[in-house]
Design a protein around this motif. Structure first.
Motif, PDB file in Angstrom:
ATOM      1  N   GLN A 150       4.334  -0.175   8.756  1.00 15.95           N
ATOM      2  CA  GLN A 150       3.031  -0.287   9.403  1.00 15.95           C
ATOM      3  C   GLN A 150       2.065   0.829   9.014  1.00 15.95           C
ATOM      4  OE1 GLN A 150       4.283  -0.985  13.611  1.00 15.95           O
ATOM      5  NE2 GLN A 150       2.432  -2.204  13.697  1.00 15.95           N
ATOM      6  N   TYR A 151       2.574   1.946   8.558  1.00 15.76           N
ATOM      7  CA  TYR A 151       1.741   3.105   8.253  1.00 15.76           C
ATOM      8  C   TYR A 151       1.510   3.286   6.760  1.00 15.76           C
ATOM      9  CZ  TYR A 151       6.360   4.780   7.166  1.00 15.76           C
ATOM     10  OH  TYR A 151       7.612   4.882   6.635  1.00 15.76           O
ATOM     11  N   GLY A 152       2.308   2.634   5.908  1.00 15.90           N
ATOM     12  CA  GLY A 152       2.209   2.840   4.462  1.00 15.90           C
ATOM     13  C   GLY A 152       3.521   2.533   3.775  1.00 15.90           C
ATOM     14  N   ILE A 153       3.908   3.385   2.809  1.00 17.43           N
ATOM     15  CA  ILE A 153       5.110   3.154   2.006  1.00 17.43           C
ATOM     16  C   ILE A 153       5.960   4.424   1.994  1.00 17.43           C
ATOM     17  CG2 ILE A 153       5.998   2.539  -0.276  1.00 17.43           C
ATOM     18  CD1 ILE A 153       3.191   1.295  -0.824  1.00 17.43           C
ATOM     19  N   THR A 154       7.249   4.280   2.301  1.00 20.13           N
ATOM     20  CA  THR A 154       8.201   5.378   2.164  1.00 20.13           C
ATOM     21  C   THR A 154       9.205   5.008   1.084  1.00 20.13           C
ATOM     22  OG1 THR A 154       7.983   6.203   4.431  1.00 20.13           O
ATOM     23  CG2 THR A 154      10.052   6.653   3.307  1.00 20.13           C
ATOM     24  N   VAL A 155       9.513   5.975   0.208  1.00 17.76           N
ATOM     25  CA  VAL A 155      10.383   5.728  -0.937  1.00 17.76           C
ATOM     26  C   VAL A 155      11.724   6.430  -0.715  1.00 17.76           C
ATOM     27  CG1 VAL A 155      10.616   5.847  -3.440  1.00 17.76           C
ATOM     28  CG2 VAL A 155       8.332   5.651  -2.405  1.00 17.76           C
ATOM     29  N   TYR A 156      12.817   5.640  -0.785  1.00 22.50           N
ATOM     30  CA  TYR A 156      14.165   6.184  -0.692  1.00 22.50           C
ATOM     31  C   TYR A 156      14.811   6.203  -2.076  1.00 22.50           C
ATOM     32  CZ  TYR A 156      14.724   6.437   4.382  1.00 22.50           C
ATOM     33  OH  TYR A 156      14.612   6.794   5.710  1.00 22.50           O
ATOM     34  N   ASN A 157      15.573   7.245  -2.340  1.00 29.33           N
ATOM     35  CA  ASN A 157      16.325   7.355  -3.576  1.00 29.33           C
ATOM     36  C   ASN A 157      17.716   6.781  -3.352  1.00 29.33           C
ATOM     37  OD1 ASN A 157      17.920   8.347  -5.789  1.00 29.33           O
ATOM     38  ND2 ASN A 157      16.294   9.870  -6.165  1.00 29.33           N
ATOM     39  N   LEU A 158      18.105   5.805  -4.169  1.00 25.42           N
ATOM     40  CA  LEU A 158      19.393   5.159  -3.972  1.00 25.42           C
ATOM     41  C   LEU A 158      20.567   6.076  -4.307  1.00 25.42           C
ATOM     42  CD1 LEU A 158      19.121   1.429  -5.134  1.00 25.42           C
ATOM     43  CD2 LEU A 158      19.889   2.278  -2.927  1.00 25.42           C
ATOM     44  N   ASN A 159      20.324   7.097  -5.116  1.00 27.08           N
ATOM     45  CA  ASN A 159      21.417   7.995  -5.492  1.00 27.08           C
ATOM     46  C   ASN A 159      21.916   8.815  -4.303  1.00 27.08           C
ATOM     47  OD1 ASN A 159      21.517   7.219  -8.196  1.00 27.08           O
ATOM     48  ND2 ASN A 159      19.839   8.602  -8.740  1.00 27.08           N
ATOM     49  N   ASN A 160      20.979   9.337  -3.517  1.00 17.31           N
ATOM     50  CA  ASN A 160      21.389  10.179  -2.387  1.00 17.31           C
ATOM     51  C   ASN A 160      20.969   9.625  -1.030  1.00 17.31           C
ATOM     52  OD1 ASN A 160      18.636  10.649  -2.337  1.00 17.31           O
ATOM     53  ND2 ASN A 160      18.784  12.716  -3.220  1.00 17.31           N
ATOM     54  N   LEU A 161      20.303   8.468  -1.042  1.00 17.80           N
ATOM     55  CA  LEU A 161      19.856   7.805   0.192  1.00 17.80           C
ATOM     56  C   LEU A 161      18.946   8.693   1.032  1.00 17.80           C
ATOM     57  CD1 LEU A 161      23.195   6.039   1.240  1.00 17.80           C
ATOM     58  CD2 LEU A 161      21.317   5.103  -0.108  1.00 17.80           C
ATOM     59  N   ILE A 169      -2.039   4.958   2.040  1.00 19.53           N
ATOM     60  CA  ILE A 169      -2.947   4.424   1.014  1.00 19.53           C
ATOM     61  C   ILE A 169      -4.206   3.794   1.594  1.00 19.53           C
ATOM     62  CG2 ILE A 169      -1.015   4.098  -0.578  1.00 19.53           C
ATOM     63  CD1 ILE A 169      -1.122   1.099   0.058  1.00 19.53           C
ATOM     64  N   GLY A 170      -4.536   4.101   2.847  1.00 22.46           N
ATOM     65  CA  GLY A 170      -5.801   3.613   3.396  1.00 22.46           C
ATOM     66  C   GLY A 170      -6.983   4.120   2.601  1.00 22.46           C
ATOM     67  N   ASP A 177      -1.215  -0.658   7.311  1.00 23.25           N
ATOM     68  CA  ASP A 177      -0.103  -1.585   7.457  1.00 23.25           C
ATOM     69  C   ASP A 177       0.179  -2.274   6.122  1.00 23.25           C
ATOM     70  OD1 ASP A 177       1.867  -3.202   8.458  1.00 23.25           O
ATOM     71  OD2 ASP A 177       0.644  -4.156   9.997  1.00 23.25           O
ATOM     72  N   VAL A 178       1.334  -1.955   5.526  1.00 24.28           N
ATOM     73  CA  VAL A 178       1.736  -2.537   4.248  1.00 24.28           C
ATOM     74  C   VAL A 178       2.810  -3.585   4.515  1.00 24.28           C
ATOM     75  CG1 VAL A 178       2.770  -2.095   1.988  1.00 24.28           C
ATOM     76  CG2 VAL A 178       1.173  -0.449   2.978  1.00 24.28           C
ATOM     77  N   LEU A 179       2.561  -4.828   4.084  1.00 15.61           N
ATOM     78  CA  LEU A 179       3.462  -5.930   4.363  1.00 15.61           C
ATOM     79  C   LEU A 179       4.551  -6.094   3.324  1.00 15.61           C
ATOM     80  CD1 LEU A 179       0.762  -8.562   5.438  1.00 15.61           C
ATOM     81  CD2 LEU A 179       2.037  -6.987   6.888  1.00 15.61           C
ATOM     82  N   GLN A 180       4.219  -5.792   2.052  1.00 14.08           N
ATOM     83  CA  GLN A 180       5.177  -6.022   0.978  1.00 14.08           C
ATOM     84  C   GLN A 180       4.748  -5.251  -0.258  1.00 14.08           C
ATOM     85  OE1 GLN A 180       5.616 -10.191  -0.108  1.00 14.08           O
ATOM     86  NE2 GLN A 180       7.790  -9.915  -0.554  1.00 14.08           N
ATOM     87  N   THR A 181       5.722  -4.834  -1.070  1.00 16.17           N
ATOM     88  CA  THR A 181       5.412  -4.176  -2.347  1.00 16.17           C
ATOM     89  C   THR A 181       6.168  -4.862  -3.468  1.00 16.17           C
ATOM     90  OG1 THR A 181       7.199  -2.575  -2.051  1.00 16.17           O
ATOM     91  CG2 THR A 181       5.010  -1.907  -1.307  1.00 16.17           C
ATOM     92  N   THR A 182       5.664  -4.693  -4.691  1.00 12.25           N
ATOM     93  CA  THR A 182       6.365  -5.161  -5.885  1.00 12.25           C
ATOM     94  C   THR A 182       5.882  -4.334  -7.062  1.00 12.25           C
ATOM     95  OG1 THR A 182       7.035  -7.131  -7.142  1.00 12.25           O
ATOM     96  CG2 THR A 182       4.702  -6.950  -6.560  1.00 12.25           C
ATOM     97  N   TYR A 210      -4.023   9.011  -2.040  1.00 10.10           N
ATOM     98  CA  TYR A 210      -4.628   7.691  -1.782  1.00 10.10           C
ATOM     99  C   TYR A 210      -5.715   7.339  -2.773  1.00 10.10           C
ATOM    100  CZ  TYR A 210      -8.732   9.982   0.247  1.00 10.10           C
ATOM    101  OH  TYR A 210      -9.874  10.730   0.431  1.00 10.10           O
ATOM    102  N   SER A 211      -6.386   8.370  -3.351  1.00  8.13           N
ATOM    103  CA  SER A 211      -7.475   8.097  -4.295  1.00  8.13           C
ATOM    104  C   SER A 211      -6.962   7.530  -5.614  1.00  8.13           C
ATOM    105  CB  SER A 211      -8.277   9.372  -4.547  1.00  8.13           C
ATOM    106  OG  SER A 211      -7.483  10.341  -5.216  1.00  8.13           O
TER     107      SER A 211
END
Length: 771
Positions: A150-161, A169-170, A177-182, A210-211
């Protein structure tokens, strides 16, 4: 009796003896069993995804998966440490980690070995209001998982979780509110709720700024995926598009509220409330599903796995079908109750009954129109369908007629009393068919045509009469006599504002006195055998609040009173027969040098007295306490944080007095704990010991069950040295495998001598302990 010395035997001999005891002795072997069980529903699907040769479906409170090759079902609930808030998205990574996203931002990760990690990073670290942290979607790319929230995008690293970074990104760097990424052509695309589709170069070291994000398309979109080397999106104008560069080209349409767009294997799957579309790699429509035969429900998720289509529904579970043709649907959800919200629970003579309706703190009905879930260990779950009792809402308390166990009675907090015979015949008893002395409807001045009959507090006396309360009327105490006649008793002369009074549970003591929990007047005690004698215990008589939520009479004749603001007890219910006024007192416990009141100012929702006269007490939003018979010791304390309770809001407690299983009905599912407090048996024929043998890795207690009440029990080593003795309270005794609490006893065979207090019944059991 001849005793043999075996303390010096070697390991091989010990193993042989262990095997002999296990095979030959009539003992129940339950070594190392988990004392907790879950009774969860798998019908309220929130998301469906494809995994590695499996389909994974989430409910609000749990997760399950089906292996396509073996057909095996696996469930993940609070029993195995999966304790979601409300599941909103689920994802299975290339490394076979399952991510569970929650409404409050919690992420739960199930590792390939089945272990569970709770990741509260978003809850603790994202600086937005708590109600703006919902997880919408997951997407994996190059060893990272992009969490749309709802606030944006958080990135997790699969190696260490662990969290790598978070993007806000407003247009002005605010949360959005971000619904989906690709990801497509080294650019990351984000579908936002209010600012169209945004994108940024994935390799940009300043992507967190964000810019660095620009608007790719300013339309109103609900989903965007990368499929067959192209971007495909779903717009809120009910069309599907493929992008040629930045130009959106429509290729299909849908006429229902769109929900999710996913790429799965070689297929594109679009799910709306009442449609599921499946497209091949050329975006040619392969199938469209508008409904599942004989299922009136909307869709909540869809996925394709190995050319099989899976559709989740809001109330009926997960269905499997071929993609083409797709008219033969099979429900593949694990068995479970109708829903997880469990209001009242009752262990009848051979079944467990759960109702899913109820009322709020002021006893206002919720008007939920649900059926009843029943469970029998030999048959599993079955349901008493709501179609059998049309419009009977807000089902709550259940009573089994002990004089005719085919009959069950269920309170509707709006429509009256539902009588169920053989689980197939249904009769609604209300103000229209119980006569002048029967149930009554409340009077509602603004609308004289409004009818609402609200019984509660079902209880049966020793003569087979069924007692209940009736809210909002003067003649509030009703009884259905064993001969089928009705009788009413007027309480208005003893209580204040009777026509506005509502009632909780009721208990009948050995004298036939009815103890009634009320909303406005405290505890009301009534006995028709003594000239309708009535006594009220309220805030002027020792109660901390007049809102009494529950009452329980224990095995010593004490009345335990749970109120909105604490606990009180009446020392002896017999006082009702000889005293004109009754006063309740608190329980003071000593903790070190500090003396304090037990459950001071706590909202007590339920009290249950077990076979050992100990009390199970449910505190609103604080879990369950198991306290000793006098309340001075806490035997167990269960919360969501330290046990498999799925919620700290325990609405009802029930005990199977034969097995000692304690059931906890919560707003997020029902679980049970195998306790040791059981009802005493009539003899010692079925006495047993478990676990047996006790192996080195076992850390729990030994239970000696199937006992009569108040038997004498002694345990000796093989030489006859006494290591433990006690007198049972109820049908089960626990032994911590120590010699009178001083030290752990050594490996060997131990004898258990059991005798009734008059020595008329005796038996001897053996147990093997391996250190």
């Amino acid at each position: 009796m001849r005793l043999y010395y075996i303390c010096g035997i070697n390991a091989i001999a010990m193993r042989k003896i262990s095997l002999l005891l296990t095979v030959c002795l009539p003992m129940l072997v339950l070594a190392q069993q988990n004392p907790w069980k879950g009774y969860f529903s798998y019908k309220e699907i929130t998301d469906v995804i494809s995994g590695n040769n499996k389909v994974v479906a989430a409910t609000k409170n749990s997760l399950f998966s089906k292996e396509l090759v073996s057909g095996g079902l696996a469930t993940f609930t609070s029993i195995n440490d999966v304790k979601p808030e409300v599941v909103t998205a689920v994802f299975n990574s290339s490394t076979n980690h399952t991510f569970i996203g929650n409404e409050n931002g919690l992420i739960i990760i199930i590792k390939p070995d089945g272990s569970v990690i709770n990741k509260p990073d978003i809850i603790l670290e994202v600086p937005v209001p708590p109600n703006n942290k919902k997880i919408n979607d997951f997407y994996e790319y190059n060893g990272k998982v992009y969490v749309s929230a709802q606030y944006g995008i958080t990135v997790y690293n699969l190696n260490n979780l662990e969290v790598d970074e978070t993007y806000y990104i407003g247009n002005s760097g605010e949360s959005l509110d971000v619904l989906q990424t690709t990801v497509f052509n080294n650019e990351i695309y984000a579908v936002t709720r209010t600012q169209g589709i945004k994108k940024a170069v994935l390799s940009n070291p300043f992507i967190y700024d964000y810019s660095q994000w620009s608007v790719f398309n300013s339309g109103n979109w609900l989903g965007l995926v990368t499929f067959n080397n192209q971007l495909v999106g779903a717009n809120l104008n009910m069309n599907l598009y493929k992008f040629i560069g930045s130009t959106a080209q429509q290729f299909s349409t849908f006429g229902s509220t769109g929900k999710k767009l996913k790429s799965a294997s070689n297929y594109l799957v679009f799910q709306a409330n009442y449609q599921v579309h499946v497209y091949d790699q050329n975006l040619s429509l392969q199938s469209i599903t508008y409904s599942i035969p004989n299922v009136s429900d909307f869709f909540t998720g869809a996925a394709v796995v190995n050319d099989k289509l899976y559709i989740g529904t809001s109330k009926n579970g997960l269905y499997e079908s071929n993609i083409v043709p797709n008219n033969n649907f099979v429900n593949v959800s694990p068995n479970g109750p109708i829903e997880d919200y469990s209001f009242k629970i009752k262990k009848t003579s051979d079944e467990l009954w759960i109702t899913h309706g109820g009322y709020d703190r002021t006893y206002a009905p919720d008007y939920k129109y649900e059926g009843i879930s029943t469970y029998k260990s030999s048959l599993g779950w079955s349901f008493i369908n709501k179609a059998n009792f049309t419009d009977v809402v807000s089902l709550g308390t259940v009573l089994e007629n002990t004089f005719n166990k085919k009959e069950k009675y269920v309170c509707s907090n709006h429509k009256g009393l539902l009588k169920i015979t053989d689980n197939t015949v249904f009769t609604l008893l209300d103000h229209t068919n119980t006569g002048a002395n029967g149930l009554e409807s409340l009077y509602y001045a603004p609308d004289p045509n409004y009818k609402s009959t609200r019984p509660n507090g079902l209880v049966q006396d020793n003569s087979g009469n069924i007692w209940m309360t009736n809210a909002y009327v003067n003649k509030a105490l009703k009884v259905l006599r064993s001969n089928g006649s009705w009788q009413s008793y007027d309480l208005s002369s003893s209580i204040q504002n009777a026509t506005n009074e509502r009632y909780g549970n009721m208990e009948v003591d050995k004298n036939g006195t009815k103890w009634i929990a009320s909303f406005l007047n405290g505890v009301i005690a009534f006995n028709e055998r003594y000239n309708n004698r009535t006594i009220v215990i309220n805030s002027e008589k020792g109660l901390p609040d007049n809102d009494v939520r529950c009452v329980a009479v224990d095995k010593k004749g004490q009345l335990w009173i749970g109120t909105y603001k604490g606990l009180r007890i009446l020392s002896n219910v017999d006082r009702f027969l000889s005293e004109n006024e009754l006063t309740a007192t608190n329980i003071v416990i000593q903790e070190g040098d500090l003396a304090q009141e037990l459950f001071y100012q706590q909202f007590i929702q339920d009290i249950y007295v077990d076979g050992s006269n100990n009390k199970w007490v449910s505190i609103a939003d604080a879990g369950v306490f198991h306290v000793s018979s006098n309340g001075q010791r806490t035997l167990h304390r269960f919360t969501k944080e330290n046990s498999p309770l799925p919620s700290n809001n325990v609405l009802d407690i029930e005990i199977d007095e034969v097995t000692g299983e304690v059931f906890f009905a919560t707003d997020k599912g029902t679980v049970s704990f195998l306790g040791s407090s059981t009802k005493g048996s009539e003899n010692l024929e079925n006495a047993y010991v478990y676990p047996n043998p006790v192996r080195p890795e076992y850390s729990g207690t030994v239970k000696i069950a199937g006992l009569m009440d108040k038997v004498n029990l002694k345990i000796t080593d093989i030489e006859g040295n006494l290591v433990f003795e006690t007198t049972s309270q109820g049908g089960t005794v626990e032994w911590d495998t120590t010699a009178f609490g001083k030290y752990k006893v050594a490996s060997g065979v131990y004898m258990i001598f059991i005798s009734s207090d008059d020595a008329a019944e005796t038996t001897v059991k053996k147990i093997m302990i391996i250190r």
